[in-house]
Structure formats: C-alpha cells, structure tokens
Write an enzyme that holds these catalytic residues in place. Sequence first.
Site, short mmCIF file in Angstrom:
data_model
loop_
_atom_site.label_atom_id
_atom_site.label_comp_id
_atom_site.label_asym_id
_atom_site.label_seq_id
_atom_site.Cartn_x
_atom_site.Cartn_y
_atom_site.Cartn_z
CD1 TRP A 40 -1.58 2.42 1.45
CD2 TRP A 40 -3.26 0.97 1.53
NE1 TRP A 40 -2.73 3.14 1.61
CE2 TRP A 40 -3.78 2.26 1.66
CE3 TRP A 40 -4.14 -0.13 1.55
CZ2 TRP A 40 -5.14 2.50 1.82
CZ3 TRP A 40 -5.49 0.12 1.72
CH2 TRP A 40 -5.97 1.42 1.85
CG ASP A 41 4.02 3.48 -2.66
OD1 ASP A 41 4.34 4.27 -1.76
OD2 ASP A 41 4.79 3.15 -3.58
CB CYS B 224 5.06 1.51 0.81
SG CYS B 224 6.33 2.26 -0.23
CG ASP C 133 11.32 4.80 -2.31
OD1 ASP C 133 10.87 3.66 -2.11
OD2 ASP C 133 10.63 5.74 -2.75
C1 GLA Z 1 7.34 4.43 -4.29
C2 GLA Z 1 7.75 3.20 -3.51
C3 GLA Z 1 8.61 2.33 -4.36
C4 GLA Z 1 7.86 1.94 -5.62
C5 GLA Z 1 7.39 3.17 -6.36
C6 GLA Z 1 6.47 2.79 -7.50
O1 GLA Z 1 8.42 5.26 -4.54
O2 GLA Z 1 8.39 3.55 -2.33
O3 GLA Z 1 9.01 1.18 -3.66
O4 GLA Z 1 6.76 1.14 -5.25
O5 GLA Z 1 6.71 4.06 -5.50
O6 GLA Z 1 6.02 3.89 -8.19
#
Ligand code: GLA
Length: 729
Positions: free
Chosen positions: A476-477, A525, A547
């Site tokens: 879940w971002d 996330c 990231d």
């Molecule tokens: C964010 C997340 C990454 C990835 C990207 C995808 O930056 O932290 O791990 O999932 O989005 O767009």
Amino acid sequence: MIIRDETRGIFVLSTTETSYALGLVEGALPVHLHWGARLSSPAGLTLPDSPRRPFSVQTPVGSGEANLDGCPAEYGFAGSGDFRTPAWAAIDSMSYPILEAWHESHTVHAGKPDLAGLPSVRTASGDGAETLELVLRDGPSSLEIHLFYTVLPEFDVITRSATFVNSGREPIRLSRAASLCVDMPNRGYEMVSLCGAWGREADLIRHPLAVGAHSIGSRRGISSHHANPFLAIAESSATEHHGEIRAAALVYSGDFLAQVERSSDDQLRLLLGINPETFSWLLAPGERFTTPEAILVYTESGFNGMSQRFHAIIRERLMRSRFRDRPRPILVNNWEATHFSFTHDSLLPIVDAAAGMGIELFVLDDGWFGNRDDDRTSLGDWSVNRRKIPRGLEGLAEEVTRRGLRFGLWFEPEMVSPESELFRAHPDWCLHVPGRGRPTGRNQLVLDFSRAEVCDEIIRRLRAVLDSAPVSYVKWDMNRYLTHVASPSLPAERRQETAHRYVLGLYRVMDELTSRHPEILFAGCSGGGGRFDAGILAYMPQIWASDDTDAVARLRIQYGLSLVYPISSIEAHVTDVPNHQVGRVTPFATRGEVAISANFGFELDLARLGESERRQAAEMVAFYKEHRDLIQQGAFWRLESPFEGDGSAAAWMFTEEGGKKALVFAFQILNVANRAPRFLRLVALDPQGRYRVEGSEDEHTGAELMGRGLRLPLAAGDFAAYRCTLRAM
Ligand code: GLA
C-alpha cells in the site's frame, strides 16, 4: 495496578517496573507527580505547592488558589495563569476562551476501552490491564475532558488518550487536543527524535535542551519522512544499555507535534499529539472527539530497554493482523528490476530465478493497471492493463503460484492521476480549494478520504481486484504529501477538520480492507518510510523502510527505525549496484547481511545474477528461513551506532530467551589503515555459559563475550560485513 489515595487525591499507576502518579490540587486541578521507577505506595508523594511569585497570577482552584505557571500540569491549559504551551484549547459559541477544566469524577475500569475510529493498543484478558478515567469539566461551557490512562503491567507500558465531550447546549470549537502532556523537573535531559527526509528516514537526533520549545512534527498530511511521531528525553549519560529514558510513540499517521518545552525554572513540558496548526474541530452539543493514543515507556536500561518495550507492545498488542506472529515471507519485488517496463512474459524469468533460490513471494509493483507506463497516468483506475498482462492478474498469479511462490500486488489507493478515468468521472474527489489551482506532486492528486463515498468507492475497487486473483500480499503505497487540504463537501464550519478526517477515512479504509481480507499480508509504504508509524502498523504489520536501498544508508535507517518499531515491521531488500539512489557499490554479501537483519527480501533482476551471486542469494534465503523466528520475534539489541564516533561502525544482535542462541551482525563502513583489532561487546548471554561460534572451532564463555568482546574478523576493504551464530553448548 492502580492505587487510589482518595483522601489526598493521589493516583499511582504501576507496571512491573514503572510508576506514573498524578494528584488533585484542592481536589480540582490535576497535577503530575511522578513518571519513573516503580513506587510501592503513594505515601512518599506530596502535592506540589505553587507559591505566589512576582508576576504570578493566583487562579482560584477548588476552595483555594494556585499559581498555575508553577504547577506541573497533567493536561495543561492556557489563558488563566499557565503560560506554557497548552495541551488543549477551545472556545465557546461566542468565541470566548474556555479557560479551565476541573476534576469532576474518576473511575477505574478493568481492561481498556477502544478508541472510536482510531487504531490503539488492545489488551488481552490475562494482561491485568486497568484504566483510570479522570473526568474534568468546565462549568460555564459544559465541556468535559475525559483523560484515559491504561496500565499494561507485563509490558511495562502506560497508554494515554483524551476524549472531549460537549455536554452543553452550544457548540464548542477545539483548536488543540494533545494525547500526552507531562510536566517534570529537568535533570540535564536530552531530547531524542527521529528525523530525516525522503531516502534518509529515521536519522537519530539527540541534543541538549536550551530554554524554550523544541519540537519536531509534520504538516505534510502524513507522519512524513521528515519526522517520526516519537519523542524521548534521556539522561545525557544514557547509552544503548544504561540510563533513564522517558519516551512516547503516537499511534497516528497524520500531522503531529512532538515538543519539549524547557522553562526558565528548568521545568520540562512534554507534548505529543495531533499538530494544532492544521487542526480545528467543532463539537456540536452531544458530540465527542477522541485524540489518538500515546504509548509511554520509562526505562532505566537505556535505549535497548526502551526499544524492547516498544517492540513488544507494538507487536503483541497494537498489530491486528494475523501475520503479526507468523513468519513473514521472503519476497522479490520487481520495482528496481523493471520499473514500469515489464510484461507477463518478461516477469517470469525473475519468478523462475526466485523459485530456484527458495524465495516465497513475488510482488508486482507499480505499472500493472490502467495505461500506466510511467508516473503520469492511471492512479485510481485499478483494473489490469491487458497490453502488459494479457492473461490478467489471475493468469500471472497462476504462473507464479505454479512455480511455488505466492503473488503480491502494489496499490496506491489514496491517489488519483488527473489523467485517469476516475478523475474524469469525479474531478471533485480530490482534496482541493475551489477556484484555486490543483498542483500535482509526482503528477498526482490526493483523493479526499474525508468523504465517505470516496472511501467506499476505493474499497469497492480494491476489493474487486483482490477478489479477482489469488493475491497474498498488498503493498500500500502513498507518494504525495497533502496540500490544499480542504474538502468542499464539508460544511464551512467543519472545513478545518479535513486533515484529521482524512486520517480517519484512511483508517476506515484500511480497517475494512484488512479485516475483509485477513489472509492477505498488507505492507505499508510511502515513498519508502514516509508513513512509518504506529498507526499504520496497527493495520499493516510491515512497512517498506526507505526507497534508499543502499546498504550503507540502510544501516542508519534501520538502526533509527529500530528505536521504536519491531524488526519484523522493517522491510529491507537486497538490490543491485551501483545503487539506484546513491550510486554506491557495496559487496553482495554486505547487502545481504543488512537486509537479513530485518524483514528480508530482494528487489533486483534475479535472472541476471551471476552464478556466485545466485548461490549466495540462495544461501541467504536458507539462512533467513532457519533463523527467521529469532530475527522477527527475538530480542533485538543495538550494539554499535552508525550515528556515533566517525560513523564507520554499526553492530547489533538478536538473542533467544535464556541466551541459548544469538545472531551477531557487525559492519565496517570505511576501512582505515593500521586499525587495531575490533572487539564487539555482546549482551544478554549467560555469563557462565560456553558458546560456540557456528562454523568455526572458536569457543568463548558468555562472560568473555560480554566483557572483552568478540573479536571481529572483518575483511579488509570498505563496506565489510560480519555475521555469526552463537550457540550455547
Ligand atoms: C514508491 C515506492 C517504491 C515503488 C514506487 C512505484 O516510490 O516507495 O518502492 O513502489 O513508488 O512507483
């Protein structure tokens, strides 16, 4: 245990090692008396006197009076003599300040009430938990404030929250409502917090306190990469293993304020709660407002002692997921391997390679839906892109499952791309201020989760996907801070509530999805660790920590996060070099040891690994499987900090209860010439026990390993890692 000394108006709340005491001045004013070592009885406690002093204002309290500025408040209010930052503030329907609230009643309940709509610590029947509810009341406005204190004796933890009730006939407006307020004498304490930025989350910051207010916080709509909702004050001599620390973590994922204010009289006020700057709440007659919960920890055993208490309560009583005690799967995520450019066929070699190494879960990241080939479109259109994945998610999941892995999927549920069908159908569903622009971040807008129909539609769309294929894991971002935080759907007098209503909406969506799909492991996330907080962990027992996947950067990030959050919650992946974020080249083995130290996985094109790395990766997986229980559920001890000295060393260990087995990890960032041998002093072993270093002939007593230390055979060169398993013989 909660002891009440009714005649003197004193309450002592005790865990196995800690006591927290408060009292009532003149039977009316709640004052703070003690937060520290356990007290066997209230006998030694005295209520503070607050003598008149030059310029003090004598406020009537009960049948007497008090100089409020000199009183250690339990939930301080401003405007009637206490000039420090208040814990709460409110005005009545005529915009007059509501100046005071006096003790009206108190009750002790068994267990702990739930917090309406908010994640919170839950108690089990054997916990012996008790809750003190103190009711304060302002006569003229009929505002009631219920202060809740729950004692969890075995966890050595106390939780606090407050509920405001308008029991009058006129509306009341709240502008501050902290979860925690503690006043105490300063003893040269230092403030400890976790701050950072994207890619540099959870930097450990420790500094002495000058006179004045020192705060960290967020006004980004989420807890943020920049500051973590945690606050501690520590003796200046406190180390990882010794020393007094008082700390609190806020179970909240939105804007917060964590502040320590030192007065010229050398008194401290600790405040933790929703950030008042972006908060306002209308309480109509009969309505109530509940603050998020703060988890309080006191220890004399240093930062490790503090962390172990946080880890246990978060893991065992805050996380609701069925996965909290289950071994977490070793995964491979395709993001750093492919970014947006993949197809069903191009993903399968990664899955094949993963299967050969014993990896358990394949996670398909961003780019599988709508027309998404870059970050400019399609958020909100949660239906599979058949151009990339012709047989649909079901077809892909079937191939993954046939290879012996489970299937996971990325979502960013809170967002909408202006270039999407969702936005075209509902242009008013994003947070915005009518008549003004709608600036994007990463080309996206934030959905208005303060609106029930928006939340309902997102729940519906996600559920449709989750029901369409065998999905075992959801990432879940959340990749945008909140701006233009206003909901046109709210009445004008409630528009300032949008920020907190957004968080409440988010929690409802998370609650509904996670409880309707209990067999899916949900992971949080937010561009890495932009929302690594106890609120999210209540629903999602693990979170992508950053990231930044560089092994050296991760030493600091994972060390910092471990101050509060359990190791099982910290996702860490082995990635490619040169590292995508910092361009550094570190050995494969070191990347492995850093990721093995947390919730382990991979994020690179496994199919392109050479033979030796393939073999090493398979060994890492096998090692992790063998020791996963200890790493994810054992006691974690930080030994050497990358935030201290020249920042070149880091070390930690995991121990089984009773000290029969331990895993030790040590890292050397930059090497120096002519270095003396490095001995790492271990902890929590049996001093009399004899330990064998697995894979070698070395044997040592526990006393030796904890006294002189374990000699580290670190390889020459930068970015070296050493790991060993110790077993009692
Ligand atoms: C964010 C997340 C990454 C990835 C990207 C995808 O930056 O932290 O791990 O999932 O989005 O767009």
